[in-house]
Design a protein around this motif. Structure first.
Motif, PDB file in Angstrom:
ATOM      1  N   ALA A  48      90.845 101.286  74.973  1.00 42.18           N
ATOM      2  CA  ALA A  48      90.009 100.083  75.278  1.00 42.18           C
ATOM      3  C   ALA A  48      89.739  99.563  73.990  1.00 42.18           C
ATOM      4  O   ALA A  48      89.478  98.002  73.963  1.00 42.18           O
ATOM      5  CB  ALA A  48      88.524 100.295  75.967  1.00 42.18           C
ATOM      6  N   LEU A  49      89.393  99.906  72.743  1.00 45.70           N
ATOM      7  CA  LEU A  49      89.000  99.295  71.710  1.00 45.70           C
ATOM      8  C   LEU A  49      90.218  98.877  70.857  1.00 45.70           C
ATOM      9  O   LEU A  49      89.895  97.921  70.216  1.00 45.70           O
ATOM     10  CB  LEU A  49      88.305 100.257  70.745  1.00 45.70           C
ATOM     11  N   ILE A  50      91.404  99.275  71.342  1.00 47.09           N
ATOM     12  CA  ILE A  50      92.683  98.674  70.491  1.00 47.09           C
ATOM     13  C   ILE A  50      92.749  97.271  70.603  1.00 47.09           C
ATOM     14  O   ILE A  50      92.996  96.464  69.620  1.00 47.09           O
ATOM     15  CB  ILE A  50      93.862  99.561  70.961  1.00 47.09           C
ATOM     16  N   PRO A  51      92.709  96.544  71.889  1.00 47.29           N
ATOM     17  CA  PRO A  51      93.079  95.275  71.976  1.00 47.29           C
ATOM     18  C   PRO A  51      92.017  94.402  71.709  1.00 47.29           C
ATOM     19  O   PRO A  51      92.157  93.336  71.344  1.00 47.29           O
ATOM     20  CB  PRO A  51      93.381  95.241  73.626  1.00 47.29           C
ATOM     21  N   LEU A  52      90.721  94.986  71.663  1.00 45.47           N
ATOM     22  CA  LEU A  52      89.495  94.423  71.242  1.00 45.47           C
ATOM     23  C   LEU A  52      89.536  94.048  69.629  1.00 45.47           C
ATOM     24  O   LEU A  52      89.484  93.097  69.171  1.00 45.47           O
ATOM     25  CB  LEU A  52      88.214  94.973  71.677  1.00 45.47           C
ATOM     26  N   VAL A  53      89.735  95.233  68.924  1.00 47.50           N
ATOM     27  CA  VAL A  53      90.073  95.180  67.551  1.00 47.50           C
ATOM     28  C   VAL A  53      91.174  94.192  67.129  1.00 47.50           C
ATOM     29  O   VAL A  53      90.861  93.337  66.230  1.00 47.50           O
ATOM     30  CB  VAL A  53      89.983  96.378  66.920  1.00 47.50           C
ATOM     31  N   TRP A  54      92.102  94.496  67.915  1.00 48.32           N
ATOM     32  CA  TRP A  54      93.409  93.539  67.611  1.00 48.32           C
ATOM     33  C   TRP A  54      93.067  91.989  67.683  1.00 48.32           C
ATOM     34  O   TRP A  54      93.380  91.339  66.715  1.00 48.32           O
ATOM     35  CB  TRP A  54      94.377  94.099  68.686  1.00 48.32           C
ATOM     36  N   ILE A  55      92.327  91.706  68.673  1.00 43.42           N
ATOM     37  CA  ILE A  55      92.022  90.487  68.947  1.00 43.42           C
ATOM     38  C   ILE A  55      90.983  89.785  68.032  1.00 43.42           C
ATOM     39  O   ILE A  55      91.551  88.631  67.338  1.00 43.42           O
ATOM     40  CB  ILE A  55      91.597  90.072  70.178  1.00 43.42           C
ATOM     41  N   LEU A  56      90.058  90.428  67.556  1.00 42.77           N
ATOM     42  CA  LEU A  56      88.979  90.018  66.675  1.00 42.77           C
ATOM     43  C   LEU A  56      89.839  90.103  65.310  1.00 42.77           C
ATOM     44  O   LEU A  56      89.449  88.972  64.318  1.00 42.77           O
ATOM     45  CB  LEU A  56      87.890  90.942  66.842  1.00 42.77           C
ATOM     46  N   ALA A  57      90.511  90.875  64.925  1.00 43.54           N
ATOM     47  CA  ALA A  57      91.327  90.775  63.595  1.00 43.54           C
ATOM     48  C   ALA A  57      92.141  89.741  63.411  1.00 43.54           C
ATOM     49  O   ALA A  57      92.351  88.816  62.561  1.00 43.54           O
ATOM     50  CB  ALA A  57      91.904  92.145  63.314  1.00 43.54           C
ATOM     51  N   ASP A  58      92.990  89.322  64.620  1.00 44.00           N
ATOM     52  CA  ASP A  58      93.993  88.217  64.493  1.00 44.00           C
ATOM     53  C   ASP A  58      93.184  87.155  64.572  1.00 44.00           C
ATOM     54  O   ASP A  58      93.663  85.955  63.755  1.00 44.00           O
ATOM     55  CB  ASP A  58      94.867  88.182  65.924  1.00 44.00           C
ATOM     56  N   VAL A  59      92.172  86.948  65.324  1.00 44.53           N
ATOM     57  CA  VAL A  59      91.219  85.523  65.311  1.00 44.53           C
ATOM     58  C   VAL A  59      90.709  85.414  63.977  1.00 44.53           C
ATOM     59  O   VAL A  59      90.710  84.371  63.300  1.00 44.53           O
ATOM     60  CB  VAL A  59      90.264  85.641  66.494  1.00 44.53           C
ATOM     61  N   LEU A  60      90.167  86.604  63.418  1.00 43.66           N
ATOM     62  CA  LEU A  60      89.580  86.418  62.010  1.00 43.66           C
ATOM     63  C   LEU A  60      90.535  86.098  60.848  1.00 43.66           C
ATOM     64  O   LEU A  60      90.469  85.199  60.200  1.00 43.66           O
ATOM     65  CB  LEU A  60      88.755  87.810  61.625  1.00 43.66           C
ATOM     66  N   ILE A  61      91.749  86.747  60.831  1.00 40.12           N
ATOM     67  CA  ILE A  61      92.810  86.358  59.638  1.00 40.12           C
ATOM     68  C   ILE A  61      93.314  85.018  59.904  1.00 40.12           C
ATOM     69  O   ILE A  61      93.267  84.203  58.791  1.00 40.12           O
ATOM     70  CB  ILE A  61      93.842  87.597  59.840  1.00 40.12           C
ATOM     71  N   LYS A  62      93.583  84.432  61.075  1.00 45.21           N
ATOM     72  CA  LYS A  62      94.086  83.254  61.212  1.00 45.21           C
ATOM     73  C   LYS A  62      93.062  81.958  61.229  1.00 45.21           C
ATOM     74  O   LYS A  62      93.700  81.056  60.865  1.00 45.21           O
ATOM     75  CB  LYS A  62      94.905  83.230  62.694  1.00 45.21           C
ATOM     76  N   GLY A  63      91.991  82.271  61.570  1.00 45.21           N
ATOM     77  CA  GLY A  63      91.018  81.164  61.500  1.00 45.21           C
ATOM     78  C   GLY A  63      89.966  81.293  60.386  1.00 45.21           C
ATOM     79  O   GLY A  63      89.290  80.138  60.093  1.00 45.21           O
ATOM     80  N   LEU A  64      90.171  82.009  59.418  1.00 43.36           N
ATOM     81  CA  LEU A  64      89.205  82.324  58.365  1.00 43.36           C
ATOM     82  C   LEU A  64      89.515  81.038  57.509  1.00 43.36           C
ATOM     83  O   LEU A  64      88.683  80.541  56.782  1.00 43.36           O
ATOM     84  CB  LEU A  64      89.329  83.449  57.771  1.00 43.36           C
ATOM     85  N   LYS A  65      90.600  80.722  57.222  1.00 50.05           N
ATOM     86  CA  LYS A  65      91.019  79.778  56.243  1.00 50.05           C
ATOM     87  C   LYS A  65      90.450  78.172  56.582  1.00 50.05           C
ATOM     88  O   LYS A  65      89.805  77.693  55.400  1.00 50.05           O
ATOM     89  CB  LYS A  65      92.671  79.588  55.990  1.00 50.05           C
ATOM     90  N   VAL A  66      90.304  77.968  57.673  1.00 48.98           N
ATOM     91  CA  VAL A  66      89.954  76.889  58.182  1.00 48.98           C
ATOM     92  C   VAL A  66      88.316  76.694  57.951  1.00 48.98           C
ATOM     93  O   VAL A  66      87.495  75.882  57.640  1.00 48.98           O
ATOM     94  CB  VAL A  66      90.262  76.177  59.340  1.00 48.98           C
ATOM     95  N   THR A  67      87.796  77.734  58.732  1.00 44.12           N
ATOM     96  CA  THR A  67      86.245  77.849  58.818  1.00 44.12           C
ATOM     97  C   THR A  67      85.522  78.074  57.328  1.00 44.12           C
ATOM     98  O   THR A  67      84.341  77.969  57.411  1.00 44.12           O
ATOM     99  CB  THR A  67      85.973  78.932  59.595  1.00 44.12           C
ATOM    100  N   GLY A 283      90.491  78.162  64.148  1.00 45.99           N
ATOM    101  CA  GLY A 283      89.396  77.988  63.527  1.00 45.99           C
ATOM    102  C   GLY A 283      88.242  77.749  64.696  1.00 45.99           C
ATOM    103  O   GLY A 283      87.210  78.108  64.607  1.00 45.99           O
ATOM    104  N   ALA A 284      88.761  77.142  65.734  1.00 44.84           N
ATOM    105  CA  ALA A 284      87.788  76.943  66.870  1.00 44.84           C
ATOM    106  C   ALA A 284      87.399  78.049  67.764  1.00 44.84           C
ATOM    107  O   ALA A 284      86.581  78.201  67.953  1.00 44.84           O
ATOM    108  CB  ALA A 284      88.380  75.729  67.801  1.00 44.84           C
ATOM    109  N   ALA A 285      88.501  78.952  67.809  1.00 43.08           N
ATOM    110  CA  ALA A 285      88.231  80.247  68.534  1.00 43.08           C
ATOM    111  C   ALA A 285      87.187  81.202  67.765  1.00 43.08           C
ATOM    112  O   ALA A 285      86.556  81.860  68.328  1.00 43.08           O
ATOM    113  CB  ALA A 285      89.881  80.896  68.594  1.00 43.08           C
ATOM    114  N   LEU A 286      87.941  81.267  66.420  1.00 39.29           N
ATOM    115  CA  LEU A 286      86.898  81.841  65.583  1.00 39.29           C
ATOM    116  C   LEU A 286      85.316  81.457  65.372  1.00 39.29           C
ATOM    117  O   LEU A 286      84.355  81.838  65.418  1.00 39.29           O
ATOM    118  CB  LEU A 286      87.250  81.990  63.894  1.00 39.29           C
ATOM    119  N   THR A 287      85.155  79.969  65.460  1.00 39.16           N
ATOM    120  CA  THR A 287      83.971  79.492  65.640  1.00 39.16           C
ATOM    121  C   THR A 287      82.891  79.863  66.634  1.00 39.16           C
ATOM    122  O   THR A 287      82.047  80.349  66.756  1.00 39.16           O
ATOM    123  CB  THR A 287      84.191  77.951  65.548  1.00 39.16           C
ATOM    124  N   LEU A 288      83.902  80.097  67.957  1.00 37.59           N
ATOM    125  CA  LEU A 288      83.306  80.317  69.281  1.00 37.59           C
ATOM    126  C   LEU A 288      82.859  81.892  69.202  1.00 37.59           C
ATOM    127  O   LEU A 288      81.715  82.175  69.565  1.00 37.59           O
ATOM    128  CB  LEU A 288      84.103  80.174  70.424  1.00 37.59           C
TER     129      LEU A 288
END
Length: 311
Positions: A48-67, A283-288
């Motif tokens: 159960a943790l694998i997709p959760l951590v995967w999504i959070l890491a993906d959003v963080l890596i791809k949205g951090l540059k803009v935010t 960036g919007a996804a990470l902001t949310l």
């Protein structure tokens, strides 16, 4: 008691004063079943943790540059094309907070008071059964259905304009059943002995609920409310149907157009797949995600301070 009776009691498994009780050892099959169950639970938890951590890491890596830019938190997209770099998200953040805030003002009192009635006053009466049935139905209502209902009543029937307030009304329909269910479960966890002790001291029922039951369940109630807010913050169907999009800041929920994070992501999705658009979407996804995390942590801190202890 003589030695013979002591030995008989020990043999029968009875406790004897001054002696340590003995318990039968688990059989090998039961020990193996227990170990297998533990491993199954651990594997399920990791799965159960694998997709959760995967999504959070993906959003963080791809949205951090803009935010990480200051403009992102201080400017809007007014005068900036989605396909061009630059601009910020403050107008969408304001719209999301205003719409969810208005929905919470209506949903939290309605949900909490309904749960209090169901648990404390409506034991097995007709009204409580009807209310429980309706809450169960609302829990499974899709967001698009709630949005279409508000559109048909608030806009088509009453003639009001599409606005952020209409979005809030649709979010109320989605938030109330979650608040009712979570609050109801938390109130049922409160030991009945606390209520009976309060009644024995002559305390009225309403004061027992306010002074004992609600403070005892407060931490869980706040957690349930934050789960409900987290759910409605990311809903896209109501903002797609009930409000117009704008790239400027609008604090007035009764105004014609008011952006939000889900609506802005939908607008950027329509704009194309240029690098600037993709970066802003992440960036919007990470902001949310950050917004929900900040609200949840703040609510937990406040609930701990109110109850005076960590639950």
């Amino acid at each position: 008691m003589n030695a013979t009776s002591l030995s008989q009691d020990n043999a029968a498994g009875h406790d004897v004063i001054g002696t340590t009780p003995t318990f039968p050892k688990l059989s090998s099959s039961r020990r193996n079943a227990n170990a297998i169950s533990k491993w199954i639970i651990r594997v399920c938890m990791v799965t159960a943790l694998i997709p959760l951590v995967w999504i959070l890491a993906d959003v963080l890596i791809k949205g951090l540059k803009v935010t990480l830019t200051l403009d992102w938190w201080t400017k809007s997209q007014l005068g900036v094309l989605y396909t061009e770099p630059g601009g910020g998200m403050v107008h969408a953040i304001i719209g999301t907070l205003v719409q969810c805030g208005v929905a919470s003002v209506f949903s939290i009192p309605i949900g909490v008071f309904t749960a209090v009635y169901l648990v404390e006053y409506g034991a097995n009466n007709r009204l409580s059964r009807i209310t429980t049935f309706m809450v169960d139905i609302l829990t499974g209502v899709p967001s698009i259905v709630a949005a279409l209902f508000i559109y048909s009543v608030w806009i088509a029937l009453f003639g009001f304009n599409r606005s952020g307030f209409a979005v809030s009304l649709a979010l109320v329909l989605l938030m109330v059943p979650v608040v009712v269910r979570t609050t109801e479960e938390m109130l049922r966890i409160v030991p009945q002995d606390l209520r009976e002790a309060s009644y024995a001291l002559g305390v009225p029922r309403w004061k027992t609920i306010v002074k004992i039951v609600l403070p005892t369940a407060w931490s869980g109630i706040v957690t349930g409310i934050m789960l409900a807010i987290a759910r409605i913050m990311g809903e896209s169907a109501p903002v797609l149907i009930l409000v117009g999009s704008t790239q400027g800041i609008n604090w007035d929920p009764t105004g014609n157009s008011q952006s939000s994070l889900p609506l802005m992501m939908l607008d950027m999705y329509r704009a194309g797949t240029s690098p600037a658009v993709v970066d802003k979407m992440w960036g919007a996804a990470l902001t949310l995600v950050l917004l929900i995390a900040v609200l949840t942590i703040t609510a937990r801190i406040l609930s701990i301070r109110v109850t005076g202890k960590k639950k």
